[in-house]
Design a protein around this motif. Sequence first.
Motif, PDB file in Angstrom:
ATOM      1  N   VAL A 238       0.855  -1.200   0.000  1.00 45.18           N
ATOM      2  CA  VAL A 238       0.000   0.000   0.000  1.00 45.18           C
ATOM      3  C   VAL A 238       0.893   1.252   0.000  1.00 45.18           C
ATOM      4  O   VAL A 238       0.608   2.225  -0.709  1.00 45.18           O
ATOM      5  N   ALA A 239       1.980   1.230   0.757  1.00 43.15           N
ATOM      6  CA  ALA A 239       2.881   2.399   0.795  1.00 43.15           C
ATOM      7  C   ALA A 239       3.444   2.675  -0.597  1.00 43.15           C
ATOM      8  O   ALA A 239       3.497   3.823  -1.048  1.00 43.15           O
ATOM      9  N   ARG A 240       3.813   1.622  -1.308  1.00 39.94           N
ATOM     10  CA  ARG A 240       4.379   1.798  -2.655  1.00 39.94           C
ATOM     11  C   ARG A 240       3.322   2.327  -3.627  1.00 39.94           C
ATOM     12  O   ARG A 240       3.587   3.195  -4.443  1.00 39.94           O
ATOM     13  N   ILE A 241       2.117   1.815  -3.498  1.00 39.35           N
ATOM     14  CA  ILE A 241       1.026   2.286  -4.376  1.00 39.35           C
ATOM     15  C   ILE A 241       0.769   3.771  -4.115  1.00 39.35           C
ATOM     16  O   ILE A 241       0.618   4.562  -5.054  1.00 39.35           O
ATOM     17  N   MET A 242       0.753   4.161  -2.855  1.00 41.33           N
ATOM     18  CA  MET A 242       0.514   5.576  -2.530  1.00 41.33           C
ATOM     19  C   MET A 242       1.656   6.460  -3.036  1.00 41.33           C
ATOM     20  O   MET A 242       1.449   7.568  -3.492  1.00 41.33           O
ATOM     21  N   ASP A 243       2.897   5.938  -2.995  1.00 38.92           N
ATOM     22  CA  ASP A 243       4.050   6.711  -3.526  1.00 38.92           C
ATOM     23  C   ASP A 243       3.909   6.930  -5.020  1.00 38.92           C
ATOM     24  O   ASP A 243       4.288   7.952  -5.559  1.00 38.92           O
ATOM     25  N   GLU A 244       3.386   5.919  -5.708  1.00 35.46           N
ATOM     26  CA  GLU A 244       3.319   5.985  -7.175  1.00 35.46           C
ATOM     27  C   GLU A 244       2.046   6.649  -7.693  1.00 35.46           C
ATOM     28  O   GLU A 244       1.977   7.005  -8.860  1.00 35.46           O
ATOM     29  N   MET A 245       1.044   6.764  -6.820  1.00 36.28           N
ATOM     30  CA  MET A 245      -0.231   7.315  -7.269  1.00 36.28           C
ATOM     31  C   MET A 245      -0.058   8.765  -7.675  1.00 36.28           C
ATOM     32  O   MET A 245       0.519   9.563  -6.949  1.00 36.28           O
ATOM     33  N   GLU A 246      -0.622   9.073  -8.843  1.00 34.72           N
ATOM     34  CA  GLU A 246      -0.563  10.453  -9.324  1.00 34.72           C
ATOM     35  C   GLU A 246      -1.295  11.382  -8.337  1.00 34.72           C
ATOM     36  O   GLU A 246      -0.816  12.439  -7.984  1.00 34.72           O
ATOM     37  N   GLY A 247      -2.474  10.986  -7.921  1.00 33.72           N
ATOM     38  CA  GLY A 247      -3.254  11.732  -6.943  1.00 33.72           C
ATOM     39  C   GLY A 247      -4.169  12.747  -7.591  1.00 33.72           C
ATOM     40  O   GLY A 247      -3.906  13.179  -8.701  1.00 33.72           O
ATOM     41  N   PRO A 248      -5.256  13.077  -6.934  1.00 34.64           N
ATOM     42  CA  PRO A 248      -5.694  12.502  -5.660  1.00 34.64           C
ATOM     43  C   PRO A 248      -6.207  11.063  -5.798  1.00 34.64           C
ATOM     44  O   PRO A 248      -6.372  10.380  -4.804  1.00 34.64           O
ATOM     45  N   TYR A 249      -6.420  10.605  -7.044  1.00 34.08           N
ATOM     46  CA  TYR A 249      -6.876   9.224  -7.258  1.00 34.08           C
ATOM     47  C   TYR A 249      -5.832   8.481  -8.087  1.00 34.08           C
ATOM     48  O   TYR A 249      -4.871   9.076  -8.582  1.00 34.08           O
ATOM     49  N   LEU A 250      -6.036   7.186  -8.264  1.00 32.10           N
ATOM     50  CA  LEU A 250      -5.013   6.364  -8.927  1.00 32.10           C
ATOM     51  C   LEU A 250      -4.670   6.887 -10.317  1.00 32.10           C
ATOM     52  O   LEU A 250      -3.511   6.925 -10.717  1.00 32.10           O
ATOM     53  N   MET A 251      -5.706   7.301 -11.048  1.00 29.62           N
ATOM     54  CA  MET A 251      -5.491   7.751 -12.425  1.00 29.62           C
ATOM     55  C   MET A 251      -5.431   9.274 -12.533  1.00 29.62           C
ATOM     56  O   MET A 251      -5.481   9.816 -13.638  1.00 29.62           O
ATOM     57  N   GLY A 252      -5.359   9.964 -11.412  1.00 29.44           N
ATOM     58  CA  GLY A 252      -5.275  11.425 -11.473  1.00 29.44           C
ATOM     59  C   GLY A 252      -6.476  12.081 -10.818  1.00 29.44           C
ATOM     60  O   GLY A 252      -6.830  11.743  -9.686  1.00 29.44           O
ATOM     61  N   SER A 253      -7.125  12.969 -11.563  1.00 25.78           N
ATOM     62  CA  SER A 253      -8.124  13.833 -10.909  1.00 25.78           C
ATOM     63  C   SER A 253      -9.480  13.157 -10.658  1.00 25.78           C
ATOM     64  O   SER A 253     -10.252  13.628  -9.833  1.00 25.78           O
ATOM     65  N   ALA A 254      -9.784  12.065 -11.384  1.00 24.13           N
ATOM     66  CA  ALA A 254     -11.117  11.457 -11.219  1.00 24.13           C
ATOM     67  C   ALA A 254     -10.990  10.001 -10.783  1.00 24.13           C
ATOM     68  O   ALA A 254     -10.109   9.279 -11.266  1.00 24.13           O
ATOM     69  N   PRO A 255     -11.864   9.560  -9.890  1.00 22.14           N
ATOM     70  CA  PRO A 255     -11.798   8.146  -9.478  1.00 22.14           C
ATOM     71  C   PRO A 255     -12.274   7.209 -10.592  1.00 22.14           C
ATOM     72  O   PRO A 255     -13.098   7.587 -11.421  1.00 22.14           O
ATOM     73  N   CYS A 256     -11.737   6.004 -10.580  1.00 22.63           N
ATOM     74  CA  CYS A 256     -12.117   4.992 -11.576  1.00 22.63           C
ATOM     75  C   CYS A 256     -12.416   3.685 -10.837  1.00 22.63           C
ATOM     76  O   CYS A 256     -12.349   3.629  -9.605  1.00 22.63           O
ATOM     77  N   VAL A 257     -12.728   2.641 -11.590  1.00 24.23           N
ATOM     78  CA  VAL A 257     -13.103   1.369 -10.949  1.00 24.23           C
ATOM     79  C   VAL A 257     -11.987   0.823 -10.036  1.00 24.23           C
ATOM     80  O   VAL A 257     -12.281   0.220  -9.009  1.00 24.23           O
ATOM     81  N   ALA A 258     -10.743   1.079 -10.391  1.00 30.85           N
ATOM     82  CA  ALA A 258      -9.640   0.584  -9.552  1.00 30.85           C
ATOM     83  C   ALA A 258      -9.681   1.252  -8.169  1.00 30.85           C
ATOM     84  O   ALA A 258      -9.328   0.631  -7.155  1.00 30.85           O
ATOM     85  N   ASP A 259     -10.111   2.518  -8.120  1.00 27.99           N
ATOM     86  CA  ASP A 259     -10.227   3.197  -6.826  1.00 27.99           C
ATOM     87  C   ASP A 259     -11.334   2.559  -5.987  1.00 27.99           C
ATOM     88  O   ASP A 259     -11.224   2.479  -4.763  1.00 27.99           O
ATOM     89  N   ILE A 260     -12.403   2.134  -6.657  1.00 23.65           N
ATOM     90  CA  ILE A 260     -13.495   1.479  -5.917  1.00 23.65           C
ATOM     91  C   ILE A 260     -12.967   0.204  -5.262  1.00 23.65           C
ATOM     92  O   ILE A 260     -13.239  -0.072  -4.089  1.00 23.65           O
ATOM     93  N   ILE A 261     -12.175  -0.547  -5.998  1.00 20.89           N
ATOM     94  CA  ILE A 261     -11.642  -1.811  -5.448  1.00 20.89           C
ATOM     95  C   ILE A 261     -10.662  -1.509  -4.304  1.00 20.89           C
ATOM     96  O   ILE A 261     -10.731  -2.118  -3.229  1.00 20.89           O
ATOM     97  N   LEU A 262      -9.763  -0.538  -4.524  1.00 21.34           N
ATOM     98  CA  LEU A 262      -8.767  -0.239  -3.487  1.00 21.34           C
ATOM     99  C   LEU A 262      -9.441   0.320  -2.229  1.00 21.34           C
ATOM    100  O   LEU A 262      -9.063  -0.051  -1.107  1.00 21.34           O
ATOM    101  N   CYS A 263     -10.433   1.176  -2.407  1.00 25.17           N
ATOM    102  CA  CYS A 263     -11.116   1.754  -1.242  1.00 25.17           C
ATOM    103  C   CYS A 263     -11.864   0.651  -0.482  1.00 25.17           C
ATOM    104  O   CYS A 263     -11.833   0.621   0.758  1.00 25.17           O
TER     105      CYS A 263
END
Length: 195
Positions: A133-158
Amino acid sequence: MTYTVYGAVRSRAFRVLWLLEELGVPYTHVAAGPQSEEVRKISPLGKIPVLVEGDAVLRDSSAILTYLADKHGAFTAAAGTLARAQQDAWTFRILDEVESLLWTASKHTFVLPEDERVPEIKDPCRAEYARNVARIMDEMEGPYLMGSAPCVADIILCHCGGWAQSAKFPKGPERFGTYLSALRARPAFQRAAAL
Ligand SMILES: N[C@@H](CCC(=O)N[C@@H](CS)C(=O)NCC(=O)O)C(=O)O
């Protein structure tokens, strides 16, 4: 055509219910448990969630999320684009590096027959989860995985973040807490959680 979602809210079915609330499309919810008679009648595998649309019976939360997001054109990049390939890479990585550790710990807590459980597996799962999880957070563009808008991967991670909390896994970095809070504050998340 309306959808019927089979699966208790406190399960991977939550992911599908949350996305349907985000999409604002009508659906019926059958809050059936895993391996219940209701579920096995439509899907002999017995796992939840199951989505029924007309005569079609769809299994697997990630497959269902991807189908619904594509069909309704939201929470996803378009199929066949590089952005979609990046998004899919996040989805598969979260399943590999986050969900699999939670699922292993759950199996060795309450899913497998008692004589097959190896409780010692849970501490290494927790340690690996914290690193991943720490590595994913380091690599995440932010605020969501793909940038400014949440996607299905964010639903799974959340969803995995909530699962981790109930399984007493480490909290992860502060950025993960901020990320989870932003997603949980969404009205659609709140509506699904209240089902
Ligand atoms: N990869 C599947 C996994 C589904 C799954 O294992 N669901 C759990 C509940 S969250 C279940 O039904 N477990 C019962 C079993 O494994 O027999 C998905 O994402 O839908």
